[in-house]
Design a protein around this motif. Structure first.
Motif, PDB file in Angstrom:
ATOM      1  N   LEU A 154       0.976  -1.176   0.041  1.00 17.10           N
ATOM      2  CA  LEU A 154      -0.004   0.129  -0.045  1.00 17.10           C
ATOM      3  C   LEU A 154       1.077   1.441   0.061  1.00 17.10           C
ATOM      4  O   LEU A 154       0.597   2.290  -0.951  1.00 17.10           O
ATOM      5  CB  LEU A 154      -0.838  -0.054   1.192  1.00 17.10           C
ATOM      6  N   THR A 155       1.895   1.321   0.894  1.00 14.06           N
ATOM      7  CA  THR A 155       2.700   2.563   0.812  1.00 14.06           C
ATOM      8  C   THR A 155       3.603   2.367  -0.443  1.00 14.06           C
ATOM      9  O   THR A 155       4.012   3.604  -0.953  1.00 14.06           O
ATOM     10  CB  THR A 155       3.813   2.315   2.074  1.00 14.06           C
ATOM     11  N   GLY A 156       3.859   1.412  -0.989  1.00 13.55           N
ATOM     12  CA  GLY A 156       4.595   1.356  -2.323  1.00 13.55           C
ATOM     13  C   GLY A 156       3.572   2.166  -3.469  1.00 13.55           C
ATOM     14  O   GLY A 156       4.480   2.898  -4.217  1.00 13.55           O
ATOM     15  N   ILE A 157       2.355   1.706  -3.296  1.00 17.38           N
ATOM     16  CA  ILE A 157       1.614   2.421  -4.450  1.00 17.38           C
ATOM     17  C   ILE A 157       1.569   3.984  -4.057  1.00 17.38           C
ATOM     18  O   ILE A 157       1.648   4.631  -5.255  1.00 17.38           O
ATOM     19  CB  ILE A 157       0.162   1.872  -4.280  1.00 17.38           C
ATOM     20  N   CYS A 158       1.571   4.491  -3.046  1.00 23.75           N
ATOM     21  CA  CYS A 158       1.411   5.759  -2.608  1.00 23.75           C
ATOM     22  C   CYS A 158       2.667   6.567  -3.124  1.00 23.75           C
ATOM     23  O   CYS A 158       2.735   7.559  -3.707  1.00 23.75           O
ATOM     24  CB  CYS A 158       1.191   6.089  -1.228  1.00 23.75           C
ATOM     25  N   THR A 159       3.849   5.919  -2.580  1.00 24.29           N
ATOM     26  CA  THR A 159       5.059   6.276  -2.998  1.00 24.29           C
ATOM     27  C   THR A 159       5.295   6.502  -4.463  1.00 24.29           C
ATOM     28  O   THR A 159       5.932   7.699  -4.826  1.00 24.29           O
ATOM     29  CB  THR A 159       6.235   5.436  -2.427  1.00 24.29           C
ATOM     30  N   ALA A 160       4.841   5.229  -5.213  1.00 28.39           N
ATOM     31  CA  ALA A 160       4.935   5.325  -6.563  1.00 28.39           C
ATOM     32  C   ALA A 160       4.153   6.565  -7.440  1.00 28.39           C
ATOM     33  O   ALA A 160       4.523   7.139  -8.445  1.00 28.39           O
ATOM     34  CB  ALA A 160       4.460   4.025  -7.217  1.00 28.39           C
ATOM     35  N   ILE A 161       2.910   6.773  -6.765  1.00 28.27           N
ATOM     36  CA  ILE A 161       2.120   8.063  -7.246  1.00 28.27           C
ATOM     37  C   ILE A 161       2.660   9.067  -7.152  1.00 28.27           C
ATOM     38  O   ILE A 161       2.763  10.012  -8.167  1.00 28.27           O
ATOM     39  CB  ILE A 161       0.917   7.656  -6.722  1.00 28.27           C
ATOM     40  N   VAL A 162       3.479   9.277  -5.980  1.00 24.53           N
ATOM     41  CA  VAL A 162       3.620  10.743  -5.758  1.00 24.53           C
ATOM     42  C   VAL A 162       5.218  11.059  -6.273  1.00 24.53           C
ATOM     43  O   VAL A 162       5.479  11.967  -7.000  1.00 24.53           O
ATOM     44  CB  VAL A 162       4.188  11.029  -4.243  1.00 24.53           C
ATOM     45  N   ARG A 163       6.004   9.936  -6.524  1.00 19.84           N
ATOM     46  CA  ARG A 163       7.246  10.131  -7.333  1.00 19.84           C
ATOM     47  C   ARG A 163       7.255   9.759  -8.793  1.00 19.84           C
ATOM     48  O   ARG A 163       8.181   9.697  -9.374  1.00 19.84           O
ATOM     49  CB  ARG A 163       8.423   9.135  -6.646  1.00 19.84           C
ATOM     50  N   ARG A 164       6.049   9.289  -9.284  1.00 18.35           N
ATOM     51  CA  ARG A 164       5.930   8.875 -10.736  1.00 18.35           C
ATOM     52  C   ARG A 164       6.612   7.780 -10.912  1.00 18.35           C
ATOM     53  O   ARG A 164       7.519   7.819 -11.932  1.00 18.35           O
ATOM     54  CB  ARG A 164       6.048  10.119 -11.487  1.00 18.35           C
ATOM     55  N   ARG A 165       6.725   6.607 -10.410  1.00 12.66           N
ATOM     56  CA  ARG A 165       7.422   5.486 -10.543  1.00 12.66           C
ATOM     57  C   ARG A 165       6.630   4.358 -10.979  1.00 12.66           C
ATOM     58  O   ARG A 165       6.064   3.422 -10.017  1.00 12.66           O
ATOM     59  CB  ARG A 165       8.264   4.988  -9.532  1.00 12.66           C
ATOM     60  N   PRO A 166       6.015   4.290 -12.352  1.00 11.60           N
ATOM     61  CA  PRO A 166       5.155   3.277 -12.732  1.00 11.60           C
ATOM     62  C   PRO A 166       5.682   1.841 -12.319  1.00 11.60           C
ATOM     63  O   PRO A 166       4.642   0.929 -12.375  1.00 11.60           O
ATOM     64  CB  PRO A 166       4.815   3.637 -14.301  1.00 11.60           C
ATOM     65  N   ARG A 167       6.834   1.524 -12.550  1.00 11.65           N
ATOM     66  CA  ARG A 167       6.990   0.210 -12.369  1.00 11.65           C
ATOM     67  C   ARG A 167       7.156  -0.184 -10.943  1.00 11.65           C
ATOM     68  O   ARG A 167       6.731  -1.337 -10.411  1.00 11.65           O
ATOM     69  CB  ARG A 167       8.768   0.117 -12.718  1.00 11.65           C
ATOM     70  N   LEU A 168       7.412   0.738  -9.948  1.00 13.64           N
ATOM     71  CA  LEU A 168       7.091   0.470  -8.349  1.00 13.64           C
ATOM     72  C   LEU A 168       5.561   0.241  -8.136  1.00 13.64           C
ATOM     73  O   LEU A 168       5.121  -0.648  -7.530  1.00 13.64           O
ATOM     74  CB  LEU A 168       7.765   1.629  -7.712  1.00 13.64           C
ATOM     75  N   ALA A 169       4.705   1.270  -8.856  1.00  7.91           N
ATOM     76  CA  ALA A 169       3.308   0.953  -8.720  1.00  7.91           C
ATOM     77  C   ALA A 169       2.673  -0.351  -9.004  1.00  7.91           C
ATOM     78  O   ALA A 169       2.056  -1.055  -8.530  1.00  7.91           O
ATOM     79  CB  ALA A 169       2.558   2.185  -9.655  1.00  7.91           C
ATOM     80  N   LEU A 170       2.960  -0.776 -10.362  1.00  3.85           N
ATOM     81  CA  LEU A 170       2.706  -2.140 -10.669  1.00  3.85           C
ATOM     82  C   LEU A 170       3.254  -3.292  -9.924  1.00  3.85           C
ATOM     83  O   LEU A 170       2.534  -4.228  -9.773  1.00  3.85           O
ATOM     84  CB  LEU A 170       3.438  -2.088 -12.167  1.00  3.85           C
ATOM     85  N   ARG A 171       4.459  -2.948  -9.553  1.00  2.00           N
ATOM     86  CA  ARG A 171       5.075  -4.093  -8.466  1.00  2.00           C
ATOM     87  C   ARG A 171       4.058  -4.075  -7.412  1.00  2.00           C
ATOM     88  O   ARG A 171       4.052  -5.285  -6.902  1.00  2.00           O
ATOM     89  CB  ARG A 171       6.626  -4.003  -8.391  1.00  2.00           C
ATOM     90  N   SER A 172       4.062  -3.128  -6.759  1.00  2.00           N
ATOM     91  CA  SER A 172       3.212  -3.024  -5.379  1.00  2.00           C
ATOM     92  C   SER A 172       1.653  -3.357  -5.613  1.00  2.00           C
ATOM     93  O   SER A 172       1.272  -4.320  -4.945  1.00  2.00           O
ATOM     94  CB  SER A 172       3.175  -1.623  -5.011  1.00  2.00           C
ATOM     95  N   LEU A 173       1.241  -3.259  -6.791  1.00  2.00           N
ATOM     96  CA  LEU A 173      -0.241  -3.622  -7.031  1.00  2.00           C
ATOM     97  C   LEU A 173      -0.414  -5.060  -7.183  1.00  2.00           C
ATOM     98  O   LEU A 173      -1.218  -5.617  -6.525  1.00  2.00           O
ATOM     99  CB  LEU A 173      -0.714  -2.839  -8.186  1.00  2.00           C
TER     100      LEU A 173
END
Length: 307
Positions: A154-173
């Motif tokens: 959940l924190t990974g998705i939030c961080t990815a949104i703020v930092r614009r890191r799509p790969r981190l968002a996908l990994r976290s999701l």
């Protein structure tokens, strides 16, 4: 204070030293020419105030030290030095308010990886919660909440949104969705076994459950608590006060809701399954919203504070 240990190519050492010297809040600079062997280069060490750490790390990455050499960061628990005190006093802002974005990104990247250990923890937590809902045992529910590792993705998705890191968002999701899906599927199998053994019964699930009935009764309070927990959890991560995460974990009804849905499914109780799933999604949405807005607020406030 933070301690930085760098391995720098010899041709970049002067630039690194210049960057450190002009960064307000640094001290205890040490240069060891030719000391590094793998990769070959110089070793540069320094201490930096936490509030100046993110700026220095950003500058080092712009110099390419993370690719051509190495950047290691450690938190100093105790530093008896007047120079260190002066460095902290000179650095703009307060250390408690500073966010080390590189550290946060790295930490959430590790915590949001779909690994065997992650799947084991979320599955065991869901199974413990399944026992809790059938026995109407609040202690087991709290224990399951504490064991559940879902706050990492959940924190990974939030961080990815703020930092614009799509790969981190996908990994976290992926970790979040696959983790809960696998945990619920295995808990269904576990519940069938427990039912066959006579340890789980439909009568227990359908009985009045004053201690755990809230799990399949989503309302606005569920969302409000999830939002508050999301804020507290995000602040605990960014301020390195990880002890607060335990309190956050036992504040939200994610794992217990998944467990209740799984147990209700084997007995064909569609109402409890759907309402437990609604509780799960409501809590996840509240944490994601709160975490993202908290990080955005911290980013904005810190930029104003530094100016």
């Amino acid at each position: 204070m933070l301690h930085l240990r760098l391995i720098t190519p010899s041709e970049k050492t002067d630039d690194v030293v210049l960057l450190i010297e002009k960064t307000v809040g640094t001290t205890h600079l040490v240069v060891l020419p030719g000391a590094a062997r793998d990769p070959a280069g110089d070793v540069v060490m320094c201490d930096v105030a936490r509030e100046a750490g993110d700026e220095l790390l950003k500058g080092l990455r712009e110099l390419g030290i993370d690719t051509s050499g190495s950047i290691a960061v450690e938190t100093i628990d105790l530093s008896l030095s007047e120079r260190a005190e002066k460095a902290e006093a000179d650095a703009p802002g307060e250390g408690a308010d500073a966010v080390l974005w590189e550290q946060l990104t790295e930490a959430t990247h590790e915590e949001s990886t779909l690994s065997v250990t992650y799947l084991a923890f979320i599955t065991l937590a869901t199974m413990i919660a399944a026992c809790g809902v059938v026995l109407d045992n609040a202690i087991l529910i709290v224990g399951a909440m504490a064991v559940g590792p879902e706050f990492g993705p959940l924190t990974g998705i939030c961080t990815a949104i703020v930092r614009r890191r799509p790969r981190l968002a996908l990994r976290s999701l992926i970790a979040l969705l696959v983790g809960f899906a696998a945990a619920m599927a295995l808990t269904v199998v576990f519940s069938l076994f427990m039912d066959a053994a006579g340890l789980f019964t439909e009568a227990q699930l359908e009985a009045d459950r004053p201690n755990t009935g809230f799990i399949y009764a989503p309302d606005w309070f569920s969302f409000v608590v999830a939002v508050l927990a999301g804020i507290a959890g995000t602040l605990s991560l960014t301020s390195a006060k990880s002890g607060a995460l335990v309190g956050v974990a036992i504040s939200v009804t994610t794992v217990p809701a998944a467990a209740n849905a799984a147990v209700a499914l084997i007995y064909g109780d569609t109402n409890q399954t759907l309402r437990s799933t609604e509780q799960l999604l409501l809590n996840l949405a509240g944490i994601l919203l709160a975490g993202t807005l908290t990080l955005l607020a911290q980013k904005w406030l810190w930029s104003k504070q530094r100016r």
